[in-house]
Design an enzyme around this catalytic site. Sequence first.
Site, PDB file in Angstrom:
ATOM      1  N   GLU A 171      18.243 -17.329  -7.722  1.00 51.67           N
ATOM      2  CA  GLU A 171      17.867 -15.961  -8.078  1.00 51.67           C
ATOM      3  C   GLU A 171      17.376 -15.894  -9.529  1.00 51.67           C
ATOM      4  O   GLU A 171      16.401 -15.205  -9.834  1.00 51.67           O
ATOM      5  CB  GLU A 171      19.070 -15.027  -7.840  1.00 51.67           C
ATOM      6  CG  GLU A 171      18.879 -13.575  -8.226  1.00 51.67           C
ATOM      7  CD  GLU A 171      17.714 -12.878  -7.524  1.00 51.67           C
ATOM      8  OE1 GLU A 171      17.163 -13.423  -6.558  1.00 51.67           O
ATOM      9  OE2 GLU A 171      17.335 -11.779  -7.976  1.00 51.67           O
ATOM     10  N   GLU A 231       8.894 -14.296 -11.137  1.00 48.24           N
ATOM     11  CA  GLU A 231       8.309 -13.024 -10.714  1.00 48.24           C
ATOM     12  C   GLU A 231       7.694 -12.252 -11.865  1.00 48.24           C
ATOM     13  O   GLU A 231       6.597 -11.731 -11.751  1.00 48.24           O
ATOM     14  CB  GLU A 231       9.392 -12.127 -10.099  1.00 48.24           C
ATOM     15  CG  GLU A 231       9.752 -12.438  -8.684  1.00 48.24           C
ATOM     16  CD  GLU A 231      10.832 -11.493  -8.178  1.00 48.24           C
ATOM     17  OE1 GLU A 231      10.655 -10.934  -7.099  1.00 48.24           O
ATOM     18  OE2 GLU A 231      11.875 -11.334  -8.851  1.00 48.24           O
ATOM     19  N   ARG A 291       5.309   0.015  -6.127  1.00 48.55           N
ATOM     20  CA  ARG A 291       5.309  -0.797  -4.919  1.00 48.55           C
ATOM     21  C   ARG A 291       4.332  -1.974  -5.025  1.00 48.55           C
ATOM     22  O   ARG A 291       4.378  -2.876  -4.205  1.00 48.55           O
ATOM     23  CB  ARG A 291       4.945   0.065  -3.717  1.00 48.55           C
ATOM     24  CG  ARG A 291       5.934   1.198  -3.504  1.00 48.55           C
ATOM     25  CD  ARG A 291       5.536   2.044  -2.338  1.00 48.55           C
ATOM     26  NE  ARG A 291       5.623   1.301  -1.102  1.00 48.55           N
ATOM     27  CZ  ARG A 291       6.698   1.269  -0.328  1.00 48.55           C
ATOM     28  NH1 ARG A 291       7.767   1.940  -0.663  1.00 48.55           N
ATOM     29  NH2 ARG A 291       6.713   0.580   0.777  1.00 48.55           N
ATOM     30  N   CYS A 326       0.819  -1.207   0.000  1.00 36.03           N
ATOM     31  CA  CYS A 326       0.000   0.000   0.000  1.00 36.03           C
ATOM     32  C   CYS A 326       0.859   1.265   0.000  1.00 36.03           C
ATOM     33  O   CYS A 326       1.975   1.265   0.488  1.00 36.03           O
ATOM     34  CB  CYS A 326      -0.865   0.022   1.239  1.00 36.03           C
ATOM     35  SG  CYS A 326      -1.876  -1.441   1.448  1.00 36.03           S
ATOM     36  N   ASN A 348      -1.906   1.772   5.865  1.00 33.64           N
ATOM     37  CA  ASN A 348      -1.020   0.686   5.443  1.00 33.64           C
ATOM     38  C   ASN A 348      -0.779  -0.193   6.662  1.00 33.64           C
ATOM     39  O   ASN A 348      -0.599   0.326   7.756  1.00 33.64           O
ATOM     40  CB  ASN A 348       0.346   1.225   4.982  1.00 33.64           C
ATOM     41  CG  ASN A 348       0.253   2.043   3.714  1.00 33.64           C
ATOM     42  OD1 ASN A 348      -0.806   2.121   3.108  1.00 33.64           O
ATOM     43  ND2 ASN A 348       1.350   2.655   3.327  1.00 33.64           N
ATOM     44  N   GLY A 349      -0.734  -1.495   6.465  1.00 34.07           N
ATOM     45  CA  GLY A 349      -0.481  -2.384   7.602  1.00 34.07           C
ATOM     46  C   GLY A 349      -1.688  -3.245   7.911  1.00 34.07           C
ATOM     47  O   GLY A 349      -2.622  -3.336   7.112  1.00 34.07           O
ATOM     48  N   TRP A 378      -2.930  -2.685  -1.485  1.00 33.31           N
ATOM     49  CA  TRP A 378      -2.529  -4.056  -1.823  1.00 33.31           C
ATOM     50  C   TRP A 378      -3.286  -4.945  -0.847  1.00 33.31           C
ATOM     51  O   TRP A 378      -3.036  -4.902   0.360  1.00 33.31           O
ATOM     52  CB  TRP A 378      -1.022  -4.195  -1.655  1.00 33.31           C
ATOM     53  CG  TRP A 378      -0.428  -5.468  -2.139  1.00 33.31           C
ATOM     54  CD1 TRP A 378      -0.054  -5.780  -3.419  1.00 33.31           C
ATOM     55  CD2 TRP A 378      -0.078  -6.615  -1.344  1.00 33.31           C
ATOM     56  NE1 TRP A 378       0.486  -7.044  -3.466  1.00 33.31           N
ATOM     57  CE2 TRP A 378       0.484  -7.582  -2.201  1.00 33.31           C
ATOM     58  CE3 TRP A 378      -0.194  -6.921   0.004  1.00 33.31           C
ATOM     59  CZ2 TRP A 378       0.934  -8.815  -1.756  1.00 33.31           C
ATOM     60  CZ3 TRP A 378       0.256  -8.165   0.446  1.00 33.31           C
ATOM     61  CH2 TRP A 378       0.815  -9.100  -0.431  1.00 33.31           C
ATOM     62  N   HIS A 380      18.543 -36.054  -7.324  1.00 30.60           N
ATOM     63  CA  HIS A 380      17.654 -36.536  -6.262  1.00 30.60           C
ATOM     64  C   HIS A 380      16.217 -36.060  -6.462  1.00 30.60           C
ATOM     65  O   HIS A 380      15.487 -35.896  -5.497  1.00 30.60           O
ATOM     66  CB  HIS A 380      18.210 -36.103  -4.906  1.00 30.60           C
ATOM     67  CG  HIS A 380      19.598 -36.596  -4.669  1.00 30.60           C
ATOM     68  ND1 HIS A 380      19.883 -37.915  -4.403  1.00 30.60           N
ATOM     69  CD2 HIS A 380      20.795 -35.959  -4.717  1.00 30.60           C
ATOM     70  CE1 HIS A 380      21.193 -38.062  -4.271  1.00 30.60           C
ATOM     71  NE2 HIS A 380      21.767 -36.891  -4.468  1.00 30.60           N
ATOM     72  N   LYS A 412      13.672 -14.626 -10.587  1.00 28.62           N
ATOM     73  CA  LYS A 412      13.443 -13.518 -11.530  1.00 28.62           C
ATOM     74  C   LYS A 412      12.443 -13.938 -12.608  1.00 28.62           C
ATOM     75  O   LYS A 412      11.551 -13.187 -12.966  1.00 28.62           O
ATOM     76  CB  LYS A 412      14.749 -13.076 -12.215  1.00 28.62           C
ATOM     77  CG  LYS A 412      15.729 -12.303 -11.381  1.00 28.62           C
ATOM     78  CD  LYS A 412      15.392 -10.844 -11.161  1.00 28.62           C
ATOM     79  CE  LYS A 412      14.578 -10.598  -9.951  1.00 28.62           C
ATOM     80  NZ  LYS A 412      15.077 -10.787  -8.639  1.00 28.62           N
ATOM     81  N   LYS A 437       6.742  -4.325  -4.056  1.00 27.89           N
ATOM     82  CA  LYS A 437       8.165  -4.014  -3.974  1.00 27.89           C
ATOM     83  C   LYS A 437       8.672  -4.203  -2.561  1.00 27.89           C
ATOM     84  O   LYS A 437       9.763  -4.708  -2.336  1.00 27.89           O
ATOM     85  CB  LYS A 437       8.388  -2.566  -4.440  1.00 27.89           C
ATOM     86  CG  LYS A 437       9.838  -2.114  -4.399  1.00 27.89           C
ATOM     87  CD  LYS A 437      10.666  -2.892  -5.403  1.00 27.89           C
ATOM     88  CE  LYS A 437      12.146  -2.584  -5.319  1.00 27.89           C
ATOM     89  NZ  LYS A 437      12.942  -3.686  -5.908  1.00 27.89           N
TER      90      LYS A 437
END
Length: 624
Positions: free
Chosen positions: A497, A504, A27, A2, A113-114, A87, A520, A501, A619
């Site tokens: 990573e 995402e 964000r 948010c 926010n929160g 969000w 395995h 990427k 973000k």
Amino acid sequence: MCGIVGYIGHREATPIILAGLKRLEYRGYDSAGIALIERHHTNGNHVPSTNSATLSIRKCKGKVNQLEDLIRNMPKTSMLGIGHTRWATHGAPSDINSHPHTDQTGRIAIIHNGIIENYSAIKETLVERGHHFESETDTEVLAHLIGEFYGDGRNLTEAVRLALNEVIGAYGVAVVSKDSPDEIVCARKGSPIVIGVGDNENFIASDAAAIVSYTRNVIYLSDNEIATITRDSVKTRTIGDVEVTKDVEAITIKLEEIEKGGYEHFMLKEIHEQPSTVRDAMRGRVIEEEGSIVLGGLRNHLPRLRNAKRILITACGTSYHAALIGKYMLEQLAQIPVDVEYASEFRYRNPVVTEGDVMFVISQSGETADTLAAMREAKRKGALALGIVNVVGSTIARESDGGVYIHAGPEIGVASTKAFTSQVTVFALLSIMLGRMKSLSVVDGKELIRALLALPGQINQILESSEPVIQEIVKEFKDADHFLYLGRGYNYPVALEGALKLKEISYIHAEGYPAAEMKHGPIALIDNDMPVVVIAPHDDVYEKVLSNIQEVRARGGRLIIIASDSDKRIEKLAEKVIRIPETISMLLPILSVIPLQLLSYYMARERGANVDQPRNLAKSVTVE
Ligand code: G6P
């Protein structure tokens, strides 16, 4: 996550709030809204009649552009307003669940926010008292609670303060009321609020990027503080009602840093910034002739670091992958045992932390809720907490006992790129510094530093040379449903990573695996359609990785290999080869990750995905 923007002053509030919300789009969010307070003027001469104002709210599911359409025909005469990007946490993205929310009487509007954790208990009590709720959000409950306290001699600040004393959870809030049309009240606990101080105007935001084009002077609210903001004053006190005097600080970010600068996306811009951001991470910290490193933010903690029995590193997402590389480096050069743990796991399992432990807390934003909580938990148990953070003045930066800024500049693309290479660079600096305090020789220190200083040029070389082959790979594999990424040693976290990427931003399922572990399990996935990216530059485990490549080949997997420039053997093993320059093993991740960032970027672009604002992601994750 948010975003919050607010304005009070002598200008029209709407364009300032919308511009601020657009700055916060990166964000991640799913809906947007605005509340405007408009003074009623008498005789058309703009003399305000006391306490006569209206509150107008517009909000919708979707993007800020949609909100803009919604408010196009509203009169634009308000000089006070608050805006929000949401969000979703409690309640799906919808017009009704969007912020601002109002109290029972409709006088007060709040953006938040929160998460208010005890909202259902409060809601039950309020329902018994006859309150009616429209949305499923915790925020509307807080709005009603503030409404309960408002009036009977209690002003807006007092009402907000008393309400916040009742809630458990995290918040950054901004509150306005048509009965107090000359002020915005904001408060923070666990979710950032920054107040921009202007000339006869003031701003609020959850992120300085939203207001940097209007003022460079800011006040960062600390947890449990509440501020009353008028056009020419900012008064702060604690939620416990003790007055506090805050310093006005200068914002360090530059406007051009938060603009695209000719690139199609922030992510591409940030990938291309890496030669300079890696250089900036080293700037002023390297003493070449002594083969040693100086990190000013750790100066006061050197004895404790040298004697640390164990180093803990905690982080989330991409920062966690940088932490894994940091472990390898620290154990190799400083010979201190290192444990790396996801912050979200660390905080809830009663971890063993002793006073001899040192914790490094890795975070681009410095605001990730789980990382912050893990740091607080480790500090509570007696560990020294040191941050490796990008955003100057962020909560982790301020609450840690010391630390190192990575100096990568604002990172706007949701998928982290330049922060990662800068974090790894800082780990290299830290490892050399600690190594030199222990048994690393001057000669070895000098060799490492020489290799470090060569990195910016080498990254440039990769950026210039790898795009054609990456474009070919994208054309060939754009319809793939799965990708496997393999690496060993220092390049195992790079495999993680690279896979992250791709997931995402292009929404292709990808897994990163230690190359030898493939036997395995994941080897069962390999068939003639399976693209397998292997990071196989010349390093200590090169020969071993070649064997793993053969295992993939034998099962028909389609090999894309990241290999060293001088590797003559690789061409005949791979369908596609991406070349990177040679460096010492420890520093390879800073080079090998670059083509993987580009691959995910171009893949997402080819598939028409929203590169800078991928679906469902934020973000900076400021909720648990
Ligand atoms: C979010 C972002 C990731 C980031 C992670 C940790 O998930 O989308 O890019 O790596 O948070 O963020 P931090 O700011 O703590 O590094």
